[in-house]
Enzyme design. Structure first.
Site, PDB file in Angstrom:
ATOM      1  N   ASP A   1     -26.071 -19.056  -8.303  1.00  0.00           N
ATOM      2  CA  ASP A   1     -26.293 -17.988  -8.991  1.00  0.00           C
ATOM      3  C   ASP A   1     -26.429 -16.731  -8.672  1.00  0.00           C
ATOM      4  O   ASP A   1     -27.264 -16.861  -7.680  1.00  0.00           O
ATOM      5  CB  ASP A   1     -27.046 -17.856 -10.357  1.00  0.00           C
ATOM      6  CG  ASP A   1     -26.813 -16.993 -11.565  1.00  0.00           C
ATOM      7  OD1 ASP A   1     -25.725 -16.876 -12.161  1.00  0.00           O
ATOM      8  OD2 ASP A   1     -27.840 -15.945 -11.579  1.00  0.00           O
TER       9      ASP A   1
ATOM     10  N   GLU B   1     -30.854 -33.153   5.060  1.00  0.00           N
ATOM     11  CA  GLU B   1     -31.680 -34.412   5.317  1.00  0.00           C
ATOM     12  C   GLU B   1     -31.834 -35.540   4.410  1.00  0.00           C
ATOM     13  O   GLU B   1     -32.241 -35.973   4.960  1.00  0.00           O
ATOM     14  CB  GLU B   1     -33.012 -33.477   5.097  1.00  0.00           C
ATOM     15  CG  GLU B   1     -34.181 -32.094   6.006  1.00  0.00           C
ATOM     16  CD  GLU B   1     -35.124 -31.450   5.692  1.00  0.00           C
ATOM     17  OE1 GLU B   1     -35.781 -31.607   4.415  1.00  0.00           O
ATOM     18  OE2 GLU B   1     -35.219 -30.668   6.310  1.00  0.00           O
TER      19      GLU B   1
END
Length: 597
Positions: free
Chosen positions: A232, A301
């Site tokens: 956002d 990751e």
């Protein structure tokens, strides 16, 4: 009547190649992603507000539609001053929407259906009920607790003038002064910045503790198994040094108004992209890119091509492309496409420019026509004059000239089919697949958008596009929940749009979307190419493109368009005359067809 060369032995020519196809790779490059606004999607407990179990119960609808992923607007713990975009706890589900266990069930059942989950992240600001802000209120100026937010002394001898002249996007000043206390310094109580509501204080992203906290929040949801994050106000977290005054108008929608005098850095960055921001000192600062490079590494990751999606109302297009460079975000909503008028030449221009800019950084273009912050395109496009449409979050007032509902849905279907025929990713806002228009006649006493209240009704706000969607025409509340309650009132017309009136009904908007997503997947249009059909280059009435072996043609003119003899229509947004042995099918005004020759 306009026609393409209809010789059955001469194929259409498409020599102007704008975008080359690629082999399907990461899922987000060509995905169709469905936005769920949780409080308005489906209510399982009967309180009139949608919830996570309600979403889970409607997964069969979404699976039948054929979408690839869901984006969930905020469901975190919140006082709901801005419908959940004021987050009090980023690791907890608000009781309005259920529990963390409910989220886990939704995630598991969505994944079982091959549907990925993207969650919203609101990093520009928190709720004023967040534990950090409450600590800041109890702490003195200059304390580590206040350093997490944008606290400043006021101007003048007694500090009674706000630190600068910025205005809130929701209307009124962007600064609120704290009550006086015995801990105040010589300048008196400090002020805090809130680009949105007073209940949404902006974080200070130069603070290392803020950076570490949000990386931990990312890992919390990634560990649960989410497939990505929609960010956002992705362009708003970093503010210009010194927080200078600005004479422009702060806006999140349809760009921003330029200040009277704009200072532009003449030096282009090393990547060759133009470095010219028109978004003011509170938006699109270069420092945001360091944040997204760090977040990109966090997502890397984890297995499964997790993605970051930018909500960035940024101009010009060159600036937007910077958010989706290879080591930053993966997608950025194409709001320039959303705001383009219903005009053939303008649509061609924005499609070509968008693909050129995305290709320059190796990213997909991410198409969108509606969301929870703008009037639905079935209403925006319902004006005969294409330039007459609601501006930004102002919405359509009951006293404004009203859109033609029939024209709006006709054009909305045509626009959606054009969008879904473009290469890249596409977003569908809940209810869009039903053809829903805005609810324009909401009584003032029922409105809840803070922008309505902060502007004293000058802006009607976004409630009209957030009304609970209809599932069953004959049920109370159109089947939104078991009690018939709805947190915003629904218009009587929604019964005709209900999902149970459209499933398996030939020609319905739902079946058009379902068929389009089916063909899009089979033909690999999302990873496809784009070349303009030569016969319509420069036409003021028609957008016609070739994506792989599928022609996507939208007729925006007043005269029908005749297709080549032998054209096989795969999907159409509206009725069209069927081809005969000697004559091609004809496509009427405000209609899109996909066909092969």
């Amino acid at each position: 009547m306009t026609r393409i060369d209809s010789s059955p032995t001469k194929p259409l020519s498409a020599s102007t190649v704008v975008h080359a196809s690629h082999e399907p790779s990461e899922w987000w490059r060509d995905a169709v992603i469905y936005q769920v606004y949780p409080r308005s999607f489906a209510d399982a407990d009967g309180d009139g507000i949608g919830d996570l179990p309600g979403i889970t119960s409607r997964l069969p609808h979404l699976a039948a539609l054929g979408i690839d992923a869901l984006w969930l607007s905020p469901f975190y713990r919140s006082p709901q001053k801005d419908a959940g975009y004021d987050v009090a706890d980023y690791r907890a589900v608000d009781p309005l929407f259920g529990t963390l266990d409910d989220f886990d069930v939704l995630l598991e059942q969505a994944h079982e259906r091959g549907i990925r989950i993207i969650v919203d992240l609101v990093p520009n600001h928190t709720s004023d009920q967040h534990v950090w802000f409450q600590e800041a209120l109890r702490s003195p100026a200059g304390s580590p607790a206040r350093a997490r937010y944008m606290f400043r002394d006021g101007k003048g001898a007694d500090g009674s003038t706000p630190p600068n002249n910025w205005q809130s996007i929701f209307g009124g000043p962007a600064w609120t002064r704290l009550p006086a206390s015995e801990d105040d310094g010589p300048a008196g109580p400090q002020w805090y910045l809130h680009l949105f509501d007073t209940s949404q204080p902006d974080l200070d992203w130069s603070n290392d503790e803020v950076k570490a906290e949000f990386e931990d929040v990312l890992r919390f949801w990634l560990d649960k198994g989410v497939d990505g994050f929609r960010i956002d106000v992705a362009h708003g977290m970093v503010k210009a040094d010194g927080l200078p005054d600005w004479s422009g108008k702060t806006s999140m929608v349809e760009g921003t108004e330029k200040p009277a005098e704009q200072v532009v850095d003449p030096g282009a960055p090393e990547d060759g992209l133009v470095d010219t921001s028109v978004n003011g000192p509170m938006f699109d600062q270069d420092g945001v890119h360091d944040i997204y490079r760090a977040w990109h590494q966090v997502l890397a990751e984890y297995d499964g091509d997790r993605c970051l999606v930018a909500e960035a109302w940024v101009e010009p297009m060159e600036r937007l492309a910077r958010y989706v460079r290879a080591d930053e975000m993966h997608q950025a909503f194409n709001f320039a496409f959303l705001t383009t008028e219903w005009d053939a030449s303008r649509l061609r221009d924005i499609v070509a420019e968008s693909l050129e800019m995305s290709d320059s950084v190796g990213a997909p273009t991410t198409w969108v026509l509606s969301n929870h912050d703008v009037s639905r395109h079935a209403s925006r496009l319902g004006y005969e004059d294409a330039s007459q449409r609601p501006a930004g979050t102002a919405g359509i007032k009951p006293t404004d000239p009203q859109p033609d509902e029939a024209l709006g849905i006709k054009r909305a279907r045509a626009a959606s089919l054009l969008m879904l025929g473009l290469p890249g990713s596409a977003y569908v806002y809940q209810g869009e697949e039903l053809g829903l228009p805005d609810h324009i006649m909401i009584p003032d006493e029922a409105r809840q958008d803070p922008s309505f209240f902060r502007t004293n009704g000058e802006e009607i706000g976004r409630d009209g596009c957030r009304v609970p969607i209809p599932w069953e025409a004959a049920a109370p509340g159109y089947g939104f929940g078991p009690t018939g309650k709805t947190w915003l009132p629904q218009p009587p017309s929604y019964g005709t749009y209900a999902a149970d009136q459209q499933r398996d009904v030939e020609g319905s908007t739902f079946e058009m979307y379902r068929r389009a997503l089916e063909v899009r997947g089979e033909a690999e249009l999302g990873s496809g190419s784009l070349a303009w059909v030569d016969e319509y280059q420069g036409s003021s009435d028609v957008v016609a493109l070739l994506n792989r072996d599928v022609v996507v043609l939208t007729n925006l003119g007043t005269e029908a368009v005749t297709l080549p003899v032998g054209a096989d229509v795969l999907v159409a947004s509206g009725e069209h005359a069927v081809a005969t042995e000697d004559s091609g099918a004809t496509v009427p005004r405000d209609t899109t067809v996909w066909f092969r020759v």
